[in-house]
Design a protein around this motif. Structure first.
Motif, PDB file in Angstrom:
ATOM      1  N   THR A   1      -0.655  14.721  -7.567  1.00  0.00           N
ATOM      2  CA  THR A   1      -1.787  14.100  -8.272  1.00  0.00           C
ATOM      3  C   THR A   1      -1.905  12.620  -7.930  1.00  0.00           C
ATOM      4  OG1 THR A   1      -0.366  13.631 -10.172  1.00  0.00           O
ATOM      5  CG2 THR A   1      -1.670  15.666 -10.264  1.00  0.00           C
ATOM      6  N   LEU A   2      -0.859  12.040  -7.306  1.00  0.00           N
ATOM      7  CA  LEU A   2      -0.845  10.596  -7.027  1.00  0.00           C
ATOM      8  C   LEU A   2      -2.029  10.196  -6.164  1.00  0.00           C
ATOM      9  CD1 LEU A   2       0.978   8.029  -7.406  1.00  0.00           C
ATOM     10  CD2 LEU A   2       1.784   8.461  -5.075  1.00  0.00           C
ATOM     11  N   ARG A   3      -2.726   9.156  -6.599  1.00  0.00           N
ATOM     12  CA  ARG A   3      -3.849   8.634  -5.809  1.00  0.00           C
ATOM     13  C   ARG A   3      -3.317   7.713  -4.728  1.00  0.00           C
ATOM     14  NH1 ARG A   3      -7.835   8.314 -10.180  1.00  0.00           N
ATOM     15  NH2 ARG A   3      -8.956   6.561  -9.257  1.00  0.00           N
TER      16      ARG A   3
ATOM     17  N   PRO B   1      15.087   0.802  -7.302  1.00  0.00           N
ATOM     18  CA  PRO B   1      14.190   1.559  -8.174  1.00  0.00           C
ATOM     19  C   PRO B   1      12.773   1.022  -8.035  1.00  0.00           C
ATOM     20  CG  PRO B   1      15.546   0.029  -9.447  1.00  0.00           C
ATOM     21  CD  PRO B   1      16.020  -0.064  -8.028  1.00  0.00           C
ATOM     22  N   ASN B   2      11.816   1.926  -7.896  1.00  0.00           N
ATOM     23  CA  ASN B   2      10.419   1.507  -7.785  1.00  0.00           C
ATOM     24  C   ASN B   2       9.882   1.320  -9.200  1.00  0.00           C
ATOM     25  OD1 ASN B   2       7.859   1.035  -6.944  1.00  0.00           O
ATOM     26  ND2 ASN B   2       7.584   2.966  -5.826  1.00  0.00           N
ATOM     27  N   LYS B   3       9.769   0.077  -9.602  1.00  0.00           N
ATOM     28  CA  LYS B   3       9.314  -0.214 -10.974  1.00  0.00           C
ATOM     29  C   LYS B   3       7.792  -0.101 -10.986  1.00  0.00           C
ATOM     30  CE  LYS B   3      11.671  -3.438 -13.267  1.00  0.00           C
ATOM     31  NZ  LYS B   3      12.545  -2.682 -14.176  1.00  0.00           N
ATOM     32  N   HIS B   4       7.354   1.106 -11.344  1.00  0.00           N
ATOM     33  CA  HIS B   4       5.931   1.423 -11.199  1.00  0.00           C
ATOM     34  C   HIS B   4       5.048   0.587 -12.119  1.00  0.00           C
ATOM     35  CE1 HIS B   4       7.025   4.782  -8.706  1.00  0.00           C
ATOM     36  NE2 HIS B   4       7.740   5.337  -9.682  1.00  0.00           N
ATOM     37  N   HIS B   5       3.949   0.136 -11.556  1.00  0.00           N
ATOM     38  CA  HIS B   5       2.902  -0.545 -12.329  1.00  0.00           C
ATOM     39  C   HIS B   5       1.633   0.256 -12.146  1.00  0.00           C
ATOM     40  CE1 HIS B   5       5.912  -3.655 -12.204  1.00  0.00           C
ATOM     41  NE2 HIS B   5       5.234  -4.361 -13.080  1.00  0.00           N
TER      42      HIS B   5
ATOM     43  N   TYR C   1       4.148  -0.650   3.422  1.00  0.00           N
ATOM     44  CA  TYR C   1       3.461   0.632   3.301  1.00  0.00           C
ATOM     45  C   TYR C   1       4.289   1.635   2.493  1.00  0.00           C
ATOM     46  CZ  TYR C   1       0.114  -1.333   6.493  1.00  0.00           C
ATOM     47  OH  TYR C   1      -0.836  -2.138   7.042  1.00  0.00           O
ATOM     48  N   SER C   2       5.494   1.218   2.111  1.00  0.00           N
ATOM     49  CA  SER C   2       6.349   2.010   1.207  1.00  0.00           C
ATOM     50  C   SER C   2       7.543   1.139   0.842  1.00  0.00           C
ATOM     51  CB  SER C   2       6.856   3.298   1.864  1.00  0.00           C
ATOM     52  OG  SER C   2       7.765   2.981   2.903  1.00  0.00           O
ATOM     53  N   LEU C   3       8.183   1.473  -0.277  1.00  0.00           N
ATOM     54  CA  LEU C   3       9.400   0.741  -0.645  1.00  0.00           C
ATOM     55  C   LEU C   3      10.514   1.040   0.365  1.00  0.00           C
ATOM     56  CD1 LEU C   3      10.736  -1.190  -2.626  1.00  0.00           C
ATOM     57  CD2 LEU C   3      11.089   0.719  -4.195  1.00  0.00           C
ATOM     58  N   GLN C   4      10.466   2.241   0.971  1.00  0.00           N
ATOM     59  CA  GLN C   4      11.443   2.577   1.998  1.00  0.00           C
ATOM     60  C   GLN C   4      11.360   1.581   3.153  1.00  0.00           C
ATOM     61  OE1 GLN C   4       9.578   4.735   0.264  1.00  0.00           O
ATOM     62  NE2 GLN C   4      10.415   6.816   0.270  1.00  0.00           N
ATOM     63  N   GLN C   5      10.119   1.248   3.565  1.00  0.00           N
ATOM     64  CA  GLN C   5       9.938   0.312   4.678  1.00  0.00           C
ATOM     65  C   GLN C   5      10.444  -1.083   4.292  1.00  0.00           C
ATOM     66  OE1 GLN C   5       5.946  -0.864   5.335  1.00  0.00           O
ATOM     67  NE2 GLN C   5       6.284  -1.490   7.462  1.00  0.00           N
TER      68      GLN C   5
ATOM     69  N   ASP D   1      -3.900  -1.289  -2.482  1.00  0.00           N
ATOM     70  CA  ASP D   1      -3.473  -2.620  -2.950  1.00  0.00           C
ATOM     71  C   ASP D   1      -2.777  -2.384  -4.280  1.00  0.00           C
ATOM     72  OD1 ASP D   1      -3.021  -5.253  -3.447  1.00  0.00           O
ATOM     73  OD2 ASP D   1      -5.123  -5.797  -3.803  1.00  0.00           O
ATOM     74  N   ARG D   2      -1.449  -2.429  -4.252  1.00  0.00           N
ATOM     75  CA  ARG D   2      -0.700  -2.143  -5.480  1.00  0.00           C
ATOM     76  C   ARG D   2       0.360  -3.215  -5.692  1.00  0.00           C
ATOM     77  NH1 ARG D   2       3.810   2.665  -4.159  1.00  0.00           N
ATOM     78  NH2 ARG D   2       4.841   1.471  -2.529  1.00  0.00           N
ATOM     79  N   ILE D   3       0.927  -3.212  -6.903  1.00  0.00           N
ATOM     80  CA  ILE D   3       2.079  -4.060  -7.187  1.00  0.00           C
ATOM     81  C   ILE D   3       3.326  -3.355  -6.650  1.00  0.00           C
ATOM     82  CG2 ILE D   3       3.593  -4.799  -9.080  1.00  0.00           C
ATOM     83  CD1 ILE D   3       1.170  -5.596 -10.659  1.00  0.00           C
TER      84      ILE D   3
ATOM     85  N   GLU E   1       0.856  -1.186   0.000  1.00  0.00           N
ATOM     86  CA  GLU E   1       0.000   0.000   0.000  1.00  0.00           C
ATOM     87  C   GLU E   1       0.890   1.234   0.000  1.00  0.00           C
ATOM     88  OE1 GLU E   1      -2.892  -0.017   3.165  1.00  0.00           O
ATOM     89  OE2 GLU E   1      -3.142  -2.196   3.109  1.00  0.00           O
ATOM     90  N   PHE E   2       0.359   2.364  -0.413  1.00  0.00           N
ATOM     91  CA  PHE E   2       1.098   3.628  -0.268  1.00  0.00           C
ATOM     92  C   PHE E   2       0.087   4.752  -0.137  1.00  0.00           C
ATOM     93  CE2 PHE E   2       3.568   7.325  -1.951  1.00  0.00           C
ATOM     94  CZ  PHE E   2       4.534   7.340  -0.958  1.00  0.00           C
ATOM     95  N   HIS E   3      -0.008   5.303   1.087  1.00  0.00           N
ATOM     96  CA  HIS E   3      -0.963   6.389   1.334  1.00  0.00           C
ATOM     97  C   HIS E   3      -0.496   7.169   2.550  1.00  0.00           C
ATOM     98  CE1 HIS E   3      -2.455   3.506   4.319  1.00  0.00           C
ATOM     99  NE2 HIS E   3      -2.505   2.627   3.336  1.00  0.00           N
TER     100      HIS E   3
ATOM    101  N   LEU F   1      13.438   6.250  -6.982  1.00  0.00           N
ATOM    102  CA  LEU F   1      14.676   5.550  -6.633  1.00  0.00           C
ATOM    103  C   LEU F   1      14.895   5.682  -5.136  1.00  0.00           C
ATOM    104  CD1 LEU F   1      17.118   3.946  -7.519  1.00  0.00           C
ATOM    105  CD2 LEU F   1      18.285   6.074  -8.070  1.00  0.00           C
ATOM    106  N   ILE F   2      14.815   4.557  -4.463  1.00  0.00           N
ATOM    107  CA  ILE F   2      14.863   4.542  -3.005  1.00  0.00           C
ATOM    108  C   ILE F   2      16.194   3.904  -2.597  1.00  0.00           C
ATOM    109  CG2 ILE F   2      13.605   3.818  -0.926  1.00  0.00           C
ATOM    110  CD1 ILE F   2      11.862   5.466  -2.945  1.00  0.00           C
ATOM    111  N   GLU F   3      16.996   4.618  -1.815  1.00  0.00           N
ATOM    112  CA  GLU F   3      18.338   4.146  -1.482  1.00  0.00           C
ATOM    113  C   GLU F   3      18.577   4.332   0.011  1.00  0.00           C
ATOM    114  OE1 GLU F   3      21.174   5.465  -4.839  1.00  0.00           O
ATOM    115  OE2 GLU F   3      19.756   7.099  -4.694  1.00  0.00           O
TER     116      GLU F   3
END
Ligand SMILES: O=c1[nH]c(=O)c2[nH]c(=O)[nH]c2[nH]1
Length: 305
Positions: free
Chosen positions: A173-175, A253-257, A225-229, A179-181, A162-164, A283-285
Motif C-alpha cells: 500500500t506504500l505510496r 531504524p527508519n524513523k518514519h514521518h 533513494y533509500s536508507l540502505q543507500q 520528497d520525504r523526511i 526519495e523512495f520509489h 530497521l536497516i542494518e
C-alpha cells in the motif's frame, strides 16, 4: 554429575559507573571529567566453579569492580579504548586461569558550562547527544581486538530523500515518495586495525571524532533513494577517510514521518506537516569492510530504536 555440556560462559561485574575528575592548571581549578559505564567479562578455566562448587579459580566479580576503580586512580582514563585495553590486558596477564577478558564501556559526554567572568571551570551540562561505546577483548591466543562505536545519535534530513521503484505485490500500500523526511537513530560500531590497537600512542578521542564527523557528513550530503543507500555511503566514507578503521557496522531504524491528511479540514499538505511515528519502524542494518579483511563485528545484537 551432569551429562550436559557447559558451553560458552563468562562472568564479571557489569555496569560499574565511574566518573573521574582530572584537575589541571597551576591551582587545579580547570577540571576535566570522564563519565563511564564499565562492564567486565572474564573467560577461562571455569568448569569447576560451575560443576563442583570449587571456587579456587574464581576471581570475585567484586574484585573486578575494585580493579576498575583502582585503575582509574592509578592510570587515569585517557579514553574508553585506552582504559579498556589496560583492564583487559591486566586480567589476562595477572591470573593464569583467565584466558580472555572483554571490557565493554559506554561513555556519557558532558559539555563545559563556560562563565567568562570565572576562571574556575568545574561546571558541566550533560550532552543530550550520543553515547560513545567501546568493546575491548584481549585473548591469550588471538590478541587484542578494539571495537569502537556510538549509539543514540538521532539525525534527520528534511529533504533530499526519495523512495520509489520498489516491488509492489498484492499487499503493498506504500505510496512512492519523491520528497520525504529521512530520520534515523544511529547505532554504529567499527573495528580498529590491529596496528592501531597495539599503538600505545593512538589517539582514540581523535579517531572517534573523525569517524563521527565523516558519518554525519555522509548522512547530510547523500541524496538518498533509500536508507540502505545512505547506510552504505556513511560507512564507505569512514573507510575512505579513517585508515585505522577496517570495518563498519550500522543499525539504522527508519524513523518514519508520515504526511498528515489535512484534506478533511480543506487544507493542502505541501510536505509541511508530518506525523512522527515512534513504532513500528523499518530497521536497516549492514556491515561494510575493507577488501581482504575478515569481518569481526557481531551481526546478531538486538538493537531497538
Ligand atoms: O529507505 C527505505 N528503505 C526501505 O527498504 C523501505 N521500506 C519502506 O516501507 N520504506 C522504506 N524506506
Amino acid at each position: 554429575m551432569s551429562n550436559h555440556v557447559l558451553a560458552q560462559n563468562q562472568y564479571g561485574k557489569a555496569e560499574n559507573r565511574i566518573v573521574t575528575v582530572t584537575r589541571k592548571g597551576d591551582d587545579g581549578a580547570w577540571h576535566e571529567i570522564r563519565d563511564l559505564n564499565v562492564s567486565v567479562a572474564l573467560r577461562g578455566e571455569y568448569r569447576d566453579v560451575h560443576l563442583t562448587g570449587d571456587n579456587g579459580n574464581c576471581l570475585p566479580t567484586d574484585t573486578t569492580k575494585n580493579t576498575v576503580y583502582a585503575f582509574a586512580k592509578e592510570h587515569g582514563v585517557d579514553s574508553p579504548e585506552a582504559f579498556g585495553i589496560l583492564l583487559a590486558r591486566h586480567f589476562v596477564s595477572s591470573q593464569k586461569v583467565i584466558h580472555e577478558a572483554q571490557i565493554r564501556i559506554e561513555e556519557y559526554a558532558w559539555e563545559r558550562i563556560s562563565v567568562p567572568s570565572r576562571k574556575e571551570q568545574h561546571s558541566f551540562a550533560r550532552k543530550g547527544q550520543e553515547v560513545r561505546t567501546a568493546q575491548i577483548t584481549y585473548s591469550e591466543t588471538t590478541g587484542l581486538q578494539v571495537l569502537s562505536g556510538l549509539k543514540e545519535l538521532t539525525v534527520m534530513n528534511s529533504t533530499n530523500s526519495e523512495f520509489h521503484g520498489f516491488i509492489k505485490d498484492r499487499y503493498t500500500t506504500l505510496r512512492e515518495a519523491y520528497d520525504r523526511i529521512l530520520a534515523t537513530k544511529v547505532t554504529a560500531r567499527w573495528a580498529n586495525s590491529a596496528s592501531a590497537a597495539a599503538d600505545a600512542e593512538h589517539d582514540w578521542d581523535a579517531s572517534y571524532g573523525k569517524v563521527r564527523r565523516h558519518m554525519l557528513e555522509a548522512f547530510a550530503e547523500t541524496y538518498s533513494y533509500s536508507l540502505q543507500q545512505t547506510l552504505h555511503a556513511m560507512a564507505d566514507r569512514v573507510l575512505d577517510h579513517v585508515s585505522t578503521v577496517n570495518e563498519v557496522r550500522l543499525n539504522l531504524p527508519n524513523k518514519h514521518h508520515f504526511l498528515v491528511d489535512l484534506e478533511p479540514f480543506g487544507l493542502k499538505n505541501d510536505n509541511e506537516v508530518y506525523f512522527a511515528a515512534d513504532r513500528m519502524y523499518g530497521l536497516i542494518e549492514g556491515t561494510i569492510h575493507r577488501q581482504g579483511v575478515q569481518p569481526v563485528i557481531a551481526t546478531s545484537d538486538w538493537i531497538t530504536a
